[in-house]
Scaffold this motif. Structure first.
Motif, PDB file in Angstrom:
ATOM      1  N   MET A 112      -1.729 -91.807 -67.122  1.00 30.48           N
ATOM      2  CA  MET A 112      -1.941 -90.364 -67.179  1.00 30.48           C
ATOM      3  C   MET A 112      -2.184 -89.954 -68.638  1.00 30.48           C
ATOM      4  N   GLN A 113      -3.231 -89.171 -68.841  1.00 29.77           N
ATOM      5  CA  GLN A 113      -3.503 -88.745 -70.209  1.00 29.77           C
ATOM      6  C   GLN A 113      -2.477 -87.683 -70.631  1.00 29.77           C
ATOM      7  N   ALA A 114      -2.332 -87.465 -71.954  1.00 29.68           N
ATOM      8  CA  ALA A 114      -1.371 -86.486 -72.434  1.00 29.68           C
ATOM      9  C   ALA A 114      -1.847 -85.084 -72.036  1.00 29.68           C
ATOM     10  N   LEU A 115      -0.921 -84.276 -71.519  1.00 30.19           N
ATOM     11  CA  LEU A 115      -1.310 -82.973 -70.964  1.00 30.19           C
ATOM     12  C   LEU A 115      -0.533 -81.838 -71.613  1.00 30.19           C
ATOM     13  N   ARG A 116      -1.161 -80.660 -71.713  1.00 28.96           N
ATOM     14  CA  ARG A 116      -0.448 -79.452 -72.136  1.00 28.96           C
ATOM     15  C   ARG A 116       0.479 -79.024 -70.992  1.00 28.96           C
ATOM     16  N   ILE A 117       1.420 -78.135 -71.318  1.00 27.33           N
ATOM     17  CA  ILE A 117       2.506 -77.815 -70.381  1.00 27.33           C
ATOM     18  C   ILE A 117       2.009 -77.298 -69.010  1.00 27.33           C
ATOM     19  N   GLY A 118       0.960 -76.448 -69.020  1.00 31.15           N
ATOM     20  CA  GLY A 118       0.507 -75.866 -67.752  1.00 31.15           C
ATOM     21  C   GLY A 118      -0.007 -76.926 -66.792  1.00 31.15           C
ATOM     22  N   GLU A 119      -0.880 -77.789 -67.297  1.00 33.05           N
ATOM     23  CA  GLU A 119      -1.453 -78.855 -66.469  1.00 33.05           C
ATOM     24  C   GLU A 119      -0.374 -79.857 -66.067  1.00 33.05           C
ATOM     25  N   PHE A 120       0.530 -80.152 -67.017  1.00 32.25           N
ATOM     26  CA  PHE A 120       1.613 -81.091 -66.722  1.00 32.25           C
ATOM     27  C   PHE A 120       2.495 -80.523 -65.594  1.00 32.25           C
ATOM     28  N   ALA A 121       2.795 -79.221 -65.681  1.00 34.84           N
ATOM     29  CA  ALA A 121       3.638 -78.580 -64.666  1.00 34.84           C
ATOM     30  C   ALA A 121       2.967 -78.694 -63.289  1.00 34.84           C
ATOM     31  N   ARG A 122       1.649 -78.502 -63.277  1.00 31.35           N
ATOM     32  CA  ARG A 122       0.906 -78.602 -62.016  1.00 31.35           C
ATOM     33  C   ARG A 122       0.977 -80.034 -61.466  1.00 31.35           C
ATOM     34  N   ARG A 123       0.821 -81.008 -62.361  1.00 32.79           N
ATOM     35  CA  ARG A 123       0.853 -82.406 -61.911  1.00 32.79           C
ATOM     36  C   ARG A 123       2.189 -82.798 -61.304  1.00 32.79           C
ATOM     37  N   VAL A 124       3.290 -82.370 -61.975  1.00 28.40           N
ATOM     38  CA  VAL A 124       4.601 -82.812 -61.497  1.00 28.40           C
ATOM     39  C   VAL A 124       5.186 -81.865 -60.458  1.00 28.40           C
ATOM     40  N   GLY A 125       4.527 -80.716 -60.240  1.00 25.26           N
ATOM     41  CA  GLY A 125       4.976 -79.787 -59.201  1.00 25.26           C
ATOM     42  C   GLY A 125       6.256 -79.048 -59.562  1.00 25.26           C
ATOM     43  N   VAL A 126       6.470 -78.802 -60.860  1.00 20.40           N
ATOM     44  CA  VAL A 126       7.664 -78.070 -61.310  1.00 20.40           C
ATOM     45  C   VAL A 126       7.182 -76.938 -62.221  1.00 20.40           C
ATOM     46  N   PRO A 127       7.703 -75.707 -62.050  1.00 19.35           N
ATOM     47  CA  PRO A 127       7.239 -74.603 -62.903  1.00 19.35           C
ATOM     48  C   PRO A 127       7.460 -74.903 -64.384  1.00 19.35           C
ATOM     49  N   ALA A 128       6.531 -74.418 -65.218  1.00 22.88           N
ATOM     50  CA  ALA A 128       6.619 -74.675 -66.659  1.00 22.88           C
ATOM     51  C   ALA A 128       7.931 -74.127 -67.233  1.00 22.88           C
ATOM     52  N   THR A 129       8.419 -72.991 -66.687  1.00 23.49           N
ATOM     53  CA  THR A 129       9.678 -72.419 -67.217  1.00 23.49           C
ATOM     54  C   THR A 129      10.832 -73.407 -67.023  1.00 23.49           C
ATOM     55  N   SER A 130      10.885 -74.069 -65.853  1.00 22.08           N
ATOM     56  CA  SER A 130      11.967 -75.042 -65.615  1.00 22.08           C
ATOM     57  C   SER A 130      11.810 -76.226 -66.556  1.00 22.08           C
ATOM     58  N   LEU A 131      10.557 -76.675 -66.750  1.00 23.00           N
ATOM     59  CA  LEU A 131      10.345 -77.838 -67.631  1.00 23.00           C
ATOM     60  C   LEU A 131      10.820 -77.518 -69.046  1.00 23.00           C
ATOM     61  N   ARG A 132      10.478 -76.304 -69.508  1.00 20.93           N
ATOM     62  CA  ARG A 132      10.884 -75.931 -70.869  1.00 20.93           C
ATOM     63  C   ARG A 132      12.415 -75.908 -70.973  1.00 20.93           C
TER      64      ARG A 132
END
Ligand code: B12
Length: 299
Positions: A1-21
């Motif tokens: 998987m290529q390195a991703l910004r938070i929005g795309e990463f959140a979409r890939r892993v299926g977790v909201p960006a706020t939770s990831l942060r």
């Protein structure tokens, strides 16, 4: 998987960006690199720690406990006795041996420990191609030689299937192209199809998975409802595709149909006049994404 910004990463892993942060700040779960412009970039190892974290939450752990388990999972393999570990290249063969041993002794927690460690340290593709699938085949080859391994094989395949489906949680979410995956009638081997879906997911695809032994009329109904980009059907023997020839040809008028799995040989594909995904499943996912995935916009 290529390195991703938070929005795309959140979409890939299926977790909201706020939770990831929050998980990053509170528990140090994510270890982003920085782009030249200073943006955080998330990679495969982050995705795997999120997957372990989600599994912990699903099992009822608190967020702190699940994060601790995710962070612990990477060093677990490395903490094996030094005498049995060889650095770098020796680590995966050792993990494979440990996994096969855990299957043979019906040791469920040892299975999870090895899987967690390899997932966190090496990422999904390597875990599938270098660990899970070869270990499954190795358990099966004892069966081929007439050794009494049916219990171990059932134990192994049920555990692996459950683990892979846990990683697949929310793989239908997002805005990418859609793959409808199913095993043809009388086909019970769906683990490699699940593995294929997980790899395809890392390219941003959405997955609808129908599982084993699916009547082609059911696939057709699902195609009508979901309108997939492609429909990937799997069988371990060409005869199972052959038996569905006319129905598959009809289905191919409604969506692109691709034959896959060990049964999708060149001869059956030619006879049914349907394309096939050859080779190993990682290469097949890449090939599919190249042929049907989204194209970058040209100005
Ligand atoms: C786990 C397993 C089962 C489980 C399946 C669990 C599940 N939900 O998937 C269960 C217990 C249900 C099962 C049942 C049976 N099984 Co079984 N099973 C296996 C085993 C041990 C592993 C299968 C597996 O997932 N392998 C991992 C795959 C990925 O490895 P691979 O074949 O090398 O695949 C490569 C490529 O072909 C490709 N690929 C594979 N699949 C896909 C899918 C896609 C989408 C793509 C793109 C690529 C791709 O990628 C791989 C490399 O990266 C194999 C042993 C083995 N050596 O594989 C036997 C095996 C497949 N089973 C076999 C048999 C005979 C059976 C049974 C008929 C046994 C019986 N008498 O009841 C039944 C019924 C099967 C049926 N009707 O479908 C035979 C198949 C022989 C054949 N060619 O027909 C095998 C090879 C064992 C043997 N030598 O006897 N089985």
């Amino acid at each position: 998987m290529q390195a991703l910004r938070i929005g795309e990463f959140a979409r890939r892993v299926g977790v909201p960006a706020t939770s990831l942060r929050a998980w990053e700040q509170r528990y140090g779960l994510l270890h982003p690199a920085r782009s030249a412009g200073g943006f955080r970039l998330y990679g495969e190892a982050d995705a795997q720690r999120v997957a372990v974290m989600l599994r912990g939450l699903e099992q009822g752990l608190s967020a702190a406990e699940a994060a601790a388990a995710a962070l612990r999972s990477a060093p677990a393999l490395r903490s094996a006795p030094a005498s049995t570990l060889r650095p770098q290249t020796g680590e995966l063969p050792l993990a494979r041996q440990q996994l096969i041993e855990a299957f043979n002794t019906y040791d469920e927690s040892a299975v999870h420990t090895v899987l967690d460690a390899v997932l966190a340290a090496y990422g999904l593709e390597t875990c599938l191609t270098e660990l899970v699938l070869p270990a499954l085949s190795a358990v099966g080859s004892g069966w081929e030689r007439g050794e009494p391994v049916i219990g171990q094989e059932h134990f192994a395949s049920n555990l692996i299937r459950a683990r892979l489906l846990a990683l697949a949680r929310l793989w239908g979410r997002g805005g990418g192209p859609l793959a409808l995956l199913a095993c043809v009638p009388r086909e019970q081997h769906d683990i490699s199809l699940i593995a294929f879906g997980l790899v395809l997911r890392t390219y941003g695809w959405r997955i609808v998975f129908l599982g084993t032994d699916t009547p082609i009329s059911t696939v057709a109904q699902a195609v009508a409802v979901t309108g997939p980009t492609v429909c990937v059907l799997s069988a371990f023997a060409p005869a199972l595709f052959e038996a569905q020839g006319p129905a598959l040809r009809r289905l191919a008028r409604t969506a692109p149909v691709l034959l896959s799995g060990p049964g999708a040989d060149a001869e059956i594909a030619q006879r049914l006049r349907l394309p096939r995904l050859g080779g190993d499943l990682v290469a097949a996912a890449r090939e599919l994404d190249n042929s049907f995935g989204p194209r970058p916009q040209t100005p």
